[in-house]
Scaffold this motif. Structure first.
Motif, PDB file in Angstrom:
ATOM      1  N   GLY A   1       0.792  -1.228  -0.060  1.00 13.23           N
ATOM      2  CA  GLY A   1       0.044   0.105  -0.039  1.00 13.23           C
ATOM      3  C   GLY A   1       0.871   1.150   0.234  1.00 13.23           C
ATOM      4  N   GLN A   2       1.958   1.369   0.799  1.00 10.49           N
ATOM      5  CA  GLN A   2       2.797   2.327   0.967  1.00 10.49           C
ATOM      6  C   GLN A   2       3.612   2.744  -0.470  1.00 10.49           C
ATOM      7  OE1 GLN A   2       5.113   1.444   4.200  1.00 10.49           O
ATOM      8  NE2 GLN A   2       3.595   1.804   5.761  1.00 10.49           N
ATOM      9  N   ALA A   3       4.040   1.576  -0.970  1.00  9.09           N
ATOM     10  CA  ALA A   3       4.640   1.522  -2.198  1.00  9.09           C
ATOM     11  C   ALA A   3       3.823   1.896  -3.376  1.00  9.09           C
ATOM     12  CB  ALA A   3       5.270   0.226  -2.727  1.00  9.09           C
ATOM     13  N   LEU A   4       2.574   1.624  -3.360  1.00  5.89           N
ATOM     14  CA  LEU A   4       1.525   2.292  -4.372  1.00  5.89           C
ATOM     15  C   LEU A   4       1.445   3.573  -4.493  1.00  5.89           C
ATOM     16  CD1 LEU A   4      -1.281  -0.619  -4.469  1.00  5.89           C
ATOM     17  CD2 LEU A   4      -0.232   0.008  -6.279  1.00  5.89           C
ATOM     18  N   LYS A   5       1.430   4.275  -3.162  1.00  7.13           N
ATOM     19  CA  LYS A   5       0.907   5.602  -3.137  1.00  7.13           C
ATOM     20  C   LYS A   5       2.250   6.351  -3.536  1.00  7.13           C
ATOM     21  CE  LYS A   5       0.402   9.210   0.259  1.00  7.13           C
ATOM     22  NZ  LYS A   5       0.106   9.430   1.656  1.00  7.13           N
ATOM     23  N   MET A   6       3.522   5.925  -3.285  1.00  5.40           N
ATOM     24  CA  MET A   6       4.582   6.629  -3.320  1.00  5.40           C
ATOM     25  C   MET A   6       5.206   6.589  -4.822  1.00  5.40           C
ATOM     26  SD  MET A   6       6.818   5.419   0.128  1.00  5.40           S
ATOM     27  CE  MET A   6       8.346   6.261  -0.229  1.00  5.40           C
ATOM     28  N   ILE A   7       5.006   5.445  -5.504  1.00  2.26           N
ATOM     29  CA  ILE A   7       5.408   5.249  -6.928  1.00  2.26           C
ATOM     30  C   ILE A   7       4.423   6.012  -7.694  1.00  2.26           C
ATOM     31  CG2 ILE A   7       5.570   3.665  -8.752  1.00  2.26           C
ATOM     32  CD1 ILE A   7       6.738   1.496  -6.580  1.00  2.26           C
ATOM     33  N   LEU A   8       3.117   6.119  -7.655  1.00  2.00           N
ATOM     34  CA  LEU A   8       2.062   6.541  -8.468  1.00  2.00           C
ATOM     35  C   LEU A   8       2.330   8.292  -8.210  1.00  2.00           C
ATOM     36  CD1 LEU A   8      -0.980   4.271  -8.014  1.00  2.00           C
ATOM     37  CD2 LEU A   8       0.421   4.355 -10.022  1.00  2.00           C
ATOM     38  N   LEU A   9       2.314   8.595  -6.945  1.00  2.00           N
ATOM     39  CA  LEU A   9       2.516  10.085  -6.819  1.00  2.00           C
ATOM     40  C   LEU A   9       3.726  10.769  -7.413  1.00  2.00           C
ATOM     41  CD1 LEU A   9       0.972  10.667  -3.467  1.00  2.00           C
ATOM     42  CD2 LEU A   9      -0.026  10.873  -5.690  1.00  2.00           C
ATOM     43  N   ALA A  10       4.707  10.032  -7.215  1.00  2.00           N
ATOM     44  CA  ALA A  10       6.084  10.463  -7.840  1.00  2.00           C
ATOM     45  C   ALA A  10       6.114  10.221  -9.271  1.00  2.00           C
ATOM     46  CB  ALA A  10       7.424   9.411  -7.267  1.00  2.00           C
ATOM     47  N   ALA A  11       5.343   9.424  -9.926  1.00  2.00           N
ATOM     48  CA  ALA A  11       5.541   9.382 -11.295  1.00  2.00           C
ATOM     49  C   ALA A  11       4.124  10.452 -11.819  1.00  2.00           C
ATOM     50  CB  ALA A  11       5.034   7.833 -11.840  1.00  2.00           C
ATOM     51  N   GLY A  12       3.701  11.252 -10.905  1.00  2.00           N
ATOM     52  CA  GLY A  12       2.887  12.203 -11.427  1.00  2.00           C
ATOM     53  C   GLY A  12       1.262  11.831 -11.676  1.00  2.00           C
TER      54      GLY A  12
ATOM     55  N   CYS B   1      11.960   6.305  -5.785  1.00  2.00           N
ATOM     56  CA  CYS B   1      11.086   7.403  -6.036  1.00  2.00           C
ATOM     57  C   CYS B   1      11.362   8.620  -6.124  1.00  2.00           C
ATOM     58  CB  CYS B   1       9.708   7.536  -4.951  1.00  2.00           C
ATOM     59  SG  CYS B   1       9.047   5.847  -5.092  1.00  2.00           S
ATOM     60  N   SER B   2      12.552   9.039  -5.772  1.00  2.00           N
ATOM     61  CA  SER B   2      13.283  10.415  -5.668  1.00  2.00           C
ATOM     62  C   SER B   2      13.665  10.268  -7.403  1.00  2.00           C
ATOM     63  CB  SER B   2      14.262  10.553  -5.047  1.00  2.00           C
ATOM     64  OG  SER B   2      15.091  11.467  -5.075  1.00  2.00           O
ATOM     65  N   ARG B   3      14.328   9.215  -7.817  1.00  2.00           N
ATOM     66  CA  ARG B   3      14.781   9.214  -9.104  1.00  2.00           C
ATOM     67  C   ARG B   3      13.539   9.302 -10.238  1.00  2.00           C
ATOM     68  NH1 ARG B   3      19.055   4.609  -7.669  1.00  2.00           N
ATOM     69  NH2 ARG B   3      20.474   5.737  -6.626  1.00  2.00           N
ATOM     70  N   ILE B   4      12.533   8.569  -9.928  1.00  2.00           N
ATOM     71  CA  ILE B   4      11.293   8.599 -10.686  1.00  2.00           C
ATOM     72  C   ILE B   4      10.691   9.903 -10.920  1.00  2.00           C
ATOM     73  CG2 ILE B   4       8.875   8.135 -10.692  1.00  2.00           C
ATOM     74  CD1 ILE B   4       9.604   5.308  -9.464  1.00  2.00           C
ATOM     75  N   TYR B   5      10.756  10.679  -9.656  1.00  2.00           N
ATOM     76  CA  TYR B   5      10.380  12.183  -9.680  1.00  2.00           C
ATOM     77  C   TYR B   5      11.227  12.947 -10.580  1.00  2.00           C
ATOM     78  CZ  TYR B   5       8.635  16.658  -7.789  1.00  2.00           C
ATOM     79  OH  TYR B   5       8.188  17.749  -7.867  1.00  2.00           O
ATOM     80  N   THR B   6      12.420  12.845 -10.371  1.00  2.00           N
ATOM     81  CA  THR B   6      13.529  13.577 -11.130  1.00  2.00           C
ATOM     82  C   THR B   6      13.372  13.105 -12.633  1.00  2.00           C
ATOM     83  OG1 THR B   6      15.065  13.698  -9.213  1.00  2.00           O
ATOM     84  CG2 THR B   6      16.090  13.998 -11.431  1.00  2.00           C
TER      85      THR B   6
ATOM     86  N   GLU C   1      -6.499  14.411 -14.220  1.00  2.00           N
ATOM     87  CA  GLU C   1      -5.880  13.755 -15.668  1.00  2.00           C
ATOM     88  C   GLU C   1      -4.436  12.948 -15.160  1.00  2.00           C
ATOM     89  OE1 GLU C   1      -6.960  13.154 -18.505  1.00  2.00           O
ATOM     90  OE2 GLU C   1      -8.965  14.608 -18.586  1.00  2.00           O
ATOM     91  N   GLY C   2      -3.675  13.723 -14.199  1.00  2.00           N
ATOM     92  CA  GLY C   2      -2.441  13.251 -14.110  1.00  2.00           C
ATOM     93  C   GLY C   2      -1.571  13.692 -15.180  1.00  2.00           C
ATOM     94  N   PHE C   3      -0.282  13.493 -14.841  1.00  2.00           N
ATOM     95  CA  PHE C   3       0.759  13.815 -15.939  1.00  2.00           C
ATOM     96  C   PHE C   3       1.468  12.568 -16.433  1.00  2.00           C
ATOM     97  CE2 PHE C   3       5.249  14.348 -17.132  1.00  2.00           C
ATOM     98  CZ  PHE C   3       5.249  15.091 -18.371  1.00  2.00           C
TER      99      PHE C   3
ATOM    100  N   THR D   1       7.646  17.435 -21.787  1.00  2.00           N
ATOM    101  CA  THR D   1       7.693  17.991 -20.568  1.00  2.00           C
ATOM    102  C   THR D   1       6.544  18.563 -19.815  1.00  2.00           C
ATOM    103  OG1 THR D   1       8.273  20.151 -20.945  1.00  2.00           O
ATOM    104  CG2 THR D   1      10.113  18.726 -20.893  1.00  2.00           C
ATOM    105  N   GLU D   2       6.557  18.841 -18.340  1.00  2.00           N
ATOM    106  CA  GLU D   2       5.346  19.390 -17.904  1.00  2.00           C
ATOM    107  C   GLU D   2       4.881  20.746 -18.380  1.00  2.00           C
ATOM    108  OE1 GLU D   2       4.892  19.018 -13.662  1.00  2.00           O
ATOM    109  OE2 GLU D   2       5.690  17.090 -13.519  1.00  2.00           O
ATOM    110  N   GLU D   3       5.864  21.456 -18.588  1.00  2.00           N
ATOM    111  CA  GLU D   3       5.971  22.714 -19.132  1.00  2.00           C
ATOM    112  C   GLU D   3       5.323  22.676 -20.475  1.00  2.00           C
ATOM    113  OE1 GLU D   3       9.722  24.884 -17.136  1.00  2.00           O
ATOM    114  OE2 GLU D   3       9.964  23.684 -18.819  1.00  2.00           O
TER     115      GLU D   3
END
Length: 503
Positions: A96-107, A209-214, A251-253, A282-284
């Motif tokens: 459950g924790q991993a699902l939240k962290m990975i999905l939110l880090a991935a946008g 997740c930090s690398r995913i976010y980056t 929508e999510g990115f 990119t998000e921009e």
């Protein structure tokens, strides 16, 4: 004597240096570490932490190797910590924790909360998006997340594909693992293994997740040295910034084009061709593409509103634009005959439940030739209804409940509708069958739902039927005329047998 002292000092220095290297090697010898000689793909620059390093969690200190990773995720909203204020970096991470962290880090967006488990919404979302397989990948949200499943979820959430067929690890050749390794998100152990069945700690997952976010963080468009950036004309929208952000959140990115039931989409749900953005977006860029598309939808919606002299407030307009951006414009192309929502907007005088039902019915997708209700679309319709009626731009779908109508026979007016929580249902779905009598709607636990029932929760209800009654061969009408000349062969007319007869 001096020479001996010098040698002793030199020897002491060498021993201290060796010990230091050994300590730091042990600290970084974990599965997500990459070989020092490996060259990573070009990545956006890491955010610069403030000079005075903040202590958010008492068990995450600036001296810890995972400090910057945890702080980056905390600042991005991907992690919150535990109710007691700790982060517990050495604790094994649950699915459950991993699902939240990975999905939110991935946008990806924050899903609706489900009562059965705090992380069930994230699991349902991952299944709906095709990242996980129901009843196969995850059956328990509180058990450790394996490294193999971590790789699968992360790779699919980022829409990654393996391009290099070289075997990277001695104990796995999994495509998801290799795809993440290619872009520098995961590495392996010094012995060349990946250990796919092993669990991982919250600190280790934070590094991933930090690398995913980056990886998905937008970077400025490349410019030639000395070249001035090209200033693009701003896109002026009638949709408010709150409305634009609401659409982004729902929508999510998505960095790379992906199939979205009926079209390829990229960025914040913008339609695109499959190979239109070979290097991703990119998000921009995605923000500008979203605004360009919203401007086109506004043009169509404005024409509809002007044609029928419909005046909407800002909150109502934002809700309609979100609705149209998600579903297209067919729902109003033919005026009042297009849909119930178009009819209500044109005629006015609608109740809250009527407008909710008109929004709520639009929550289906077609998969394998069959239409099905998508939970995330039900949530979005509720949120749009709340925005339209109350100006609520939040992410909590808590003012309305849905009812899904199921029947094994006959015809039903609709298969889902929305109702305001705390009020009576009022009009329920009509259902009919040529042969049987409709008895009403009943929940899974046998409770009948009527127009006077108070709305309190999401429900699935089932139609109850009574078949035609067969005539009773012994059901004789005593008032029926009897032929006085009829005789059963005895000396007594049959009419005289009635009071004490066999029936």
């Amino acid at each position: 004597m001096t020479k001996r002292i010098f040698c002793a000092v030199f020897l002491l220095f060498v021993m201290i240096t060796a010990l230091s290297v050994s300590v730091f090697a042990d600290e970084t010898d974990s599965w997500y570490s990459l070989p020092e000689t490996e060259v990573l793909p070009l990545q956006p620059e890491q955010p610069v932490l403030p000079a005075v390093q903040t202590i958010v969690f008492p068990d995450v200190q600036p001296k810890d190797w995972f400090y910057e990773d945890v702080m980056k995720l905390y600042q991005s909203g991907a992690i919150d910590g535990f109710p007691d204020g700790t982060f517990r970096p050495s604790q094994t991470v649950t699915t459950g924790q991993a699902l939240k962290m990975i999905l939110l880090a991935a946008g990806h967006p924050t899903p609706q909360t489900v009562a059965s488990h705090w992380a069930r919404g994230y699991l349902d979302y991952a299944i709906e998006q095709g990242f996980l397989v129901r009843f196969k990948d995850i059956t328990d949200l509180d058990v450790p997340m394996s490294r193999a499943l971590t790789a699968k979820l992360a790779a699919l959430a980022l829409n990654l594909e393996r391009t290099d067929q070289t075997k990277k690890f001695s104990d796995t050749d999994d495509d998801y693992v290799c795809a993440l390794n290619e872009i520098g998100i995961i590495g392996g152990y010094p012995d060349g293994t990946y250990r796919p069945k092993n669990a991982l700690t919250r600190a280790e997952l934070s590094a991933i997740c930090s690398r995913i976010y980056t990886y998905r963080t937008p970077v400025s468009q490349l410019q030639k040295p000395g070249e001035q950036p090209i200033e693009e004309e701003p896109i002026i929208l009638r949709t408010s910034e709150q409305g634009v952000q609401f659409i982004k959140d729902r929508e999510g990115f998505v960095k790379n084009a992906m199939w979205d039931y009926a079209q390829y989409s990229i960025g914040y749900g913008s339609r695109c061709d499959k190979d239109e953005y070979p290097d991703g977006i990119t998000e921009e860029q995605a923000d500008r593409l979203l605004r360009e598309n919203l401007a086109k939808f506004e043009e169509s919606v404005d024409a509809f509103l002007d044609k029928y002299d419909i005046i909407l407030s800002t909150q109502q307009y934002d809700a309609i634009i979100s609705f149209a951006y998600n579903l297209g414009t067919n729902w109003f192309r033919n005026g009042a005959s297009s849909s119930k929502l178009a009819s209500l907007l044109i005629n006015g005088g609608y109740s809250e439940n009527e407008i909710a039902a008109a929004f709520g019915i639009w929550c289906h997708v077609t998969s394998n030739g069959q239409a099905k209700i998508l939970d995330s679309l039900v949530t979005r319709r509720i949120l749009e209804t709340q925005m339209f009626l109350y100006g609520d731009y939040g992410n909590k779908a808590n003012r309305f409940c849905y009812v899904m109508y199921e029947t094994e026979k006959g015809s039903r007016e609709m298969d889902i509708s929305l109702y305001k929580k705390g009020e009576r249902y009022g009009k329920l779905c009509e259902c009919s069958c040529s042969d049987d009598e409709f008895l009403g709607w009943f929940s899974e636990d046998g409770m009948q739902i009527t127009e006077d029932t108070v709305v309190s929760q999401n429900l699935k209800v089932f139609a109850s039927w009574r078949g035609p009654i067969e005539p009773d061969p012994f059901d004789v009408d005593l008032n029926e005329d009897i032929d006085p000349d009829f005789n059963d062969g005895s000396d007594t007319p049959i009419v005289d047998q009635v009071p004490g007869g066999w029936y």
